[in-house]
Design a protein around this motif. Structure first.
Motif, PDB file in Angstrom:
ATOM      1  N   ALA A 136      -8.997  15.866  43.953  1.00 12.83           N
ATOM      2  CA  ALA A 136      -8.582  17.155  44.534  1.00 12.83           C
ATOM      3  C   ALA A 136      -8.459  18.209  43.430  1.00 12.83           C
ATOM      4  N   ALA A 137      -7.924  17.805  42.278  1.00  7.00           N
ATOM      5  CA  ALA A 137      -7.751  18.744  41.152  1.00  7.00           C
ATOM      6  C   ALA A 137      -9.103  19.293  40.732  1.00  7.00           C
ATOM      7  N   SER A 138     -10.085  18.416  40.651  1.00  7.13           N
ATOM      8  CA  SER A 138     -11.392  18.850  40.177  1.00  7.13           C
ATOM      9  C   SER A 138     -12.072  19.769  41.205  1.00  7.13           C
ATOM     10  N   ILE A 139     -11.709  19.614  42.481  1.00  5.65           N
ATOM     11  CA  ILE A 139     -12.276  20.504  43.513  1.00  5.65           C
ATOM     12  C   ILE A 139     -11.582  21.880  43.485  1.00  5.65           C
ATOM     13  N   ILE A 140     -10.256  21.895  43.470  1.00  5.83           N
ATOM     14  CA  ILE A 140      -9.583  23.221  43.465  1.00  5.83           C
ATOM     15  C   ILE A 140      -9.795  23.946  42.116  1.00  5.83           C
ATOM     16  N   ALA A 141     -10.131  23.187  41.073  1.00  6.60           N
ATOM     17  CA  ALA A 141     -10.379  23.797  39.753  1.00  6.60           C
ATOM     18  C   ALA A 141     -11.641  24.661  39.747  1.00  6.60           C
ATOM     19  N   ARG A 161      -7.894  29.342  38.745  1.00  6.61           N
ATOM     20  CA  ARG A 161      -7.980  29.338  37.277  1.00  6.61           C
ATOM     21  C   ARG A 161      -7.258  30.562  36.713  1.00  6.61           C
ATOM     22  N   GLN A 162      -7.450  31.702  37.379  1.00  5.33           N
ATOM     23  CA  GLN A 162      -6.811  32.938  36.930  1.00  5.33           C
ATOM     24  C   GLN A 162      -5.285  32.799  36.983  1.00  5.33           C
ATOM     25  N   LEU A 170      -3.516  30.214  36.635  1.00  8.62           N
ATOM     26  CA  LEU A 170      -2.978  29.259  35.651  1.00  8.62           C
ATOM     27  C   LEU A 170      -3.211  29.699  34.207  1.00  8.62           C
ATOM     28  N   LEU A 171      -4.033  30.723  34.046  1.00 12.15           N
ATOM     29  CA  LEU A 171      -4.453  31.135  32.700  1.00 12.15           C
ATOM     30  C   LEU A 171      -3.293  31.685  31.841  1.00 12.15           C
ATOM     31  N   GLU A 172      -2.514  32.599  32.417  1.00 14.33           N
ATOM     32  CA  GLU A 172      -1.453  33.240  31.629  1.00 14.33           C
ATOM     33  C   GLU A 172      -0.444  32.236  31.106  1.00 14.33           C
ATOM     34  N   TYR A 173      -0.048  31.260  31.969  1.00 17.08           N
ATOM     35  CA  TYR A 173       0.937  30.274  31.523  1.00 17.08           C
ATOM     36  C   TYR A 173       0.407  29.492  30.321  1.00 17.08           C
ATOM     37  N   GLN A 174      -0.878  29.119  30.395  1.00 15.92           N
ATOM     38  CA  GLN A 174      -1.460  28.329  29.294  1.00 15.92           C
ATOM     39  C   GLN A 174      -1.478  29.148  28.000  1.00 15.92           C
ATOM     40  N   ARG A 175      -1.848  30.414  28.112  1.00 16.73           N
ATOM     41  CA  ARG A 175      -1.874  31.261  26.901  1.00 16.73           C
ATOM     42  C   ARG A 175      -0.468  31.483  26.368  1.00 16.73           C
ATOM     43  N   TRP A 176       0.478  31.672  27.291  1.00 13.44           N
ATOM     44  CA  TRP A 176       1.873  31.861  26.869  1.00 13.44           C
ATOM     45  C   TRP A 176       2.352  30.625  26.113  1.00 13.44           C
ATOM     46  N   PHE A 177       2.030  29.428  26.631  1.00 12.25           N
ATOM     47  CA  PHE A 177       2.456  28.184  25.988  1.00 12.25           C
ATOM     48  C   PHE A 177       1.889  28.099  24.577  1.00 12.25           C
ATOM     49  N   ALA A 178       0.614  28.507  24.431  1.00 17.57           N
ATOM     50  CA  ALA A 178      -0.029  28.430  23.112  1.00 17.57           C
ATOM     51  C   ALA A 178       0.633  29.394  22.123  1.00 17.57           C
ATOM     52  N   ARG A 179       1.075  30.532  22.618  1.00 15.23           N
ATOM     53  CA  ARG A 179       1.666  31.549  21.737  1.00 15.23           C
ATOM     54  C   ARG A 179       3.133  31.302  21.428  1.00 15.23           C
ATOM     55  N   ALA A 224      -4.929  27.658  47.918  1.00 10.81           N
ATOM     56  CA  ALA A 224      -4.892  26.998  46.603  1.00 10.81           C
ATOM     57  C   ALA A 224      -4.374  27.973  45.537  1.00 10.81           C
ATOM     58  N   ALA A 225      -4.804  29.227  45.628  1.00  8.87           N
ATOM     59  CA  ALA A 225      -4.338  30.214  44.648  1.00  8.87           C
ATOM     60  C   ALA A 225      -2.835  30.459  44.817  1.00  8.87           C
ATOM     61  N   ARG A 226      -2.369  30.465  46.079  1.00 18.03           N
ATOM     62  CA  ARG A 226      -0.931  30.650  46.333  1.00 18.03           C
ATOM     63  C   ARG A 226      -0.153  29.473  45.733  1.00 18.03           C
ATOM     64  N   MET A 227      -0.656  28.263  45.907  1.00 19.58           N
ATOM     65  CA  MET A 227       0.006  27.077  45.337  1.00 19.58           C
ATOM     66  C   MET A 227       0.047  27.199  43.810  1.00 19.58           C
ATOM     67  N   ALA A 228      -1.064  27.658  43.229  1.00 15.17           N
ATOM     68  CA  ALA A 228      -1.138  27.766  41.763  1.00 15.17           C
ATOM     69  C   ALA A 228      -0.118  28.796  41.256  1.00 15.17           C
ATOM     70  N   ARG A 229       0.010  29.899  41.974  1.00 12.28           N
ATOM     71  CA  ARG A 229       0.968  30.942  41.543  1.00 12.28           C
ATOM     72  C   ARG A 229       2.407  30.479  41.719  1.00 12.28           C
ATOM     73  N   GLY A 230       2.611  29.543  42.663  1.00  9.07           N
ATOM     74  CA  GLY A 230       3.986  29.134  42.983  1.00  9.07           C
ATOM     75  C   GLY A 230       4.428  27.850  42.301  1.00  9.07           C
ATOM     76  N   LEU A 231       3.659  27.337  41.334  1.00  7.39           N
ATOM     77  CA  LEU A 231       4.043  26.061  40.707  1.00  7.39           C
ATOM     78  C   LEU A 231       5.403  26.170  40.031  1.00  7.39           C
ATOM     79  N   GLU A 232       6.180  25.086  40.147  1.00  3.24           N
ATOM     80  CA  GLU A 232       7.492  25.041  39.502  1.00  3.24           C
ATOM     81  C   GLU A 232       7.627  23.727  38.743  1.00  3.24           C
ATOM     82  N   GLN A 233       8.593  23.684  37.841  1.00  2.00           N
ATOM     83  CA  GLN A 233       8.775  22.522  36.965  1.00  2.00           C
ATOM     84  C   GLN A 233       8.712  21.169  37.697  1.00  2.00           C
ATOM     85  N   PRO A 234       9.448  21.007  38.834  1.00  2.00           N
ATOM     86  CA  PRO A 234       9.424  19.683  39.492  1.00  2.00           C
ATOM     87  C   PRO A 234       8.015  19.259  39.923  1.00  2.00           C
TER      88      PRO A 234
END
Ligand code: DC
Length: 218
Positions: A87-92, A98-99, A101-110, A62-72
């Motif tokens: 499934a989202a609520s389980i892998i969350a 969570r780690q 996905l964290l940087e992308y979210q902070r980057w988006f906010a900034r 799950a962590a590998r999938m999270a690190r490898g997310l792409e636009q599509p």
């Protein structure tokens, strides 16, 4: 640095089907802010795990999938399905997910897209973990029964009618997982404004949210 130099950040949290998605999108449009539905990140990871036939408790995968997310991955047709939400609520619950996905979210906010004045992020832990210094925070909620009713209406509209009792028990199970997990559980930040939409039509809820946010977003 003046206030204007740092982008405005609106943190919106709350349980499933509280109205936070629609409210966030409309608030973003009204106040010229970029919008990120952070649930989509978790849904994309959940959908990819299901597609690959991997067990949802496989933390490494799950962590590998999270690190490898792409636009599509954010445009998949299956992101809104109840199975994907579950499934989202389980892998969350997995801290490494969570780690990742964290940087992308902070980057988006900034770095608000397209020269916008700032950003609205909606999720479960935006005001508590992702953007604890947000300009303003909203916690949007509604009774489980009302949220299940809304989810049923949405599913029926999308051509996938569902049984109310099943949807209600899904809503309650998801709330429990989201609130009780050890890593960044769903909770209202101490400085968040509470908006209960149980007895509000969506236009009324958006108007209330705008009234709360307006003084911060001038
Ligand atoms: O908001 P949503 O229903 O699309 O979110 C799907 C799941 O993703 C939710 O049950 C828990 C997880 N999630 C999370 O843990 N943190 C977020 N910021 C957003 C979503």
């Amino acid at each position: 640095m003046s206030d204007r130099a740092s982008p405005l950040v609106v943190a919106v949290d709350g349980p499933a089907a509280s109205g936070k998605g629609t409210i966030s999108r409309r608030i973003a449009g009204r106040f010229q802010l970029a919008y990120l539905d952070t649930g989509l990140l978790y849904r994309a990871v959940g959908a990819k795990m299901l597609e690959a036939g991997l067990p949802l408790n496989d933390q490494e995968a799950a962590a590998r999938m999270a690190r490898g997310l792409e636009q599509p991955d954010f445009h998949r047709q299956d992101l809104r399905l109840p199975a994907t939400a579950r499934a989202a609520s389980i892998i969350a619950q997995i801290p490494q997910v969570r780690q990742a996905l964290l940087e992308y979210q902070r980057w988006f906010a900034r770095n608000p897209l397209g020269g916008m004045r700032g950003a609205v992020l909606d999720g479960r832990d935006i005001g508590t973990v992702i953007c604890p210094d947000a300009t303003v925070k909203l916690f949007i909620t509604a009774s489980p029964e009302e949220r299940a009713r809304r989810r049923c209406a949405e599913l029926a509209q999308g051509g996938n009618p569902a049984d109310y009792a099943t949807v209600l028990s899904d809503v309650i199970a998801r709330d429990k997982r989201d609130r009780e997990r050890a890593s960044a559980p769903l909770r209202q930040a101490d400085d968040a404004h509470l908006l209960d939409t149980t007895n509000l039509a969506i236009d009324e809820a958006v108007a209330k949210a705008a009234e709360i946010l307006e003084p911060y977003l001038r």
